[in-house]
Motif scaffolding. Structure first.
Motif: not given
Length: 258
Positions: A86-88, A247-255, A257-258
């Protein structure tokens, strides 16, 4: 549309300008929530409404209500996955990226491809009537998908947010193009020909014979028996979220975390 002077007790009064429809694609379950049954008599209906731009606290209240109302815990979907989706979704919709900002598709690759989770629910104006499966990439793992890639010919699935594109007929028949919107995570999906398509190895009979679903070259493949109605329901500009507790995806997600 923005929510001003937000009051959780008045959340039901949100104008019915936008319709939220969810389709959950997990390795053994696809649960559709579609407003109208024009697509197929087996697709369920829901009448929850949601503005495309709303504050985090409003989103959390809505997610909690939706999650509990249609018993998503019984379907195996973690509430945290729905919150991330929902956030994205709200970010993409608020930026005008979605032509169809009423549909959200969630693929949960944290689940086993052999685990059974079937549920038919009907409560007031909410019906949950449709269940199916989805396969992951052959090099992402066997029963579970653990490895993901954005590289051509890796035969691995890619995580993150996508926007559905047009349909076509190719080697796998009727298929749906996917545009990955996360840089260095899934933005090569179109070049890699990562699409939604039907596959016999995603069918119930294959599971019974082999004990697990077959695997694709990286595409989220769905059963042949219902792939056309699913594709038609989500094509041309809706949001797709492919999740794993990576973990890598959750840290680097541009949606996210952007």
């Amino acid at each position: 549309m923005r929510l001003r002077n937000y009051n959780p007790m008045k959340f039901q009064s949100v104008p019915k300008k936008l319709r939220l429809c969810l389709i959950f694609l997990v390795p053994v379950l696809l649960s559709g929530i579609i407003k109208a049954n024009r697509f197929s008599p087996v697709l369920p209906t829901v009448t929850y409404y949601l503005p495309s731009d709303f504050r985090a606290e409003a989103r959390k209240v809505f997610v909690n209500r939706l999650y509990d109302s249609i018993h998503l815990n019984e379907l195996g979907l973690d509430k945290n996955v729905l919150e991330l989706a929902m956030k994205g979704f709200s970010k993409l919709a608020n930026k005008g990226k979605l032509n169809r900002d009423s549909i959200l598709t969630i693929v949960d690759f944290s689940r086993s491809s052999s685990e059974k989770r079937i549920s038919n629910k009907k409560k007031k104006n909410i019906e949950l009537l449709f269940n199916s499966r989805v396969a992951h990439g052959k090099n992402s793992g066997m029963e579970y998908a653990h490895h993901f890639s954005n590289t051509a010919a890796s035969h691995k699935s890619s995580l993150g947010f996508y926007i559905t594109q047009s349909t076509y007929r190719g080697e796998n028949g009727y298929s749906l193009r996917l545009q990955g919107v996360e840089r260095n995570i899934n933005d090569k999906a179109l070049k890699r020909s990562i699409v939604i398509h039907g596959a016999r190895y995603a069918d119930e009979n294959f599971l019974h014979e082999k004990g697990m679903l077959g695997r694709s070259f990286g595409c989220p493949a769905i059963p042949m028996e219902n792939h056309k109605v699913i594709i038609d329901a989500i094509k041309e500009g809706s949001c797709l979220f492919i999740y794993s507790p990576n973990k890598k995806y959750l840290q680097l997600s541009t949606v996210l975390n952007g």
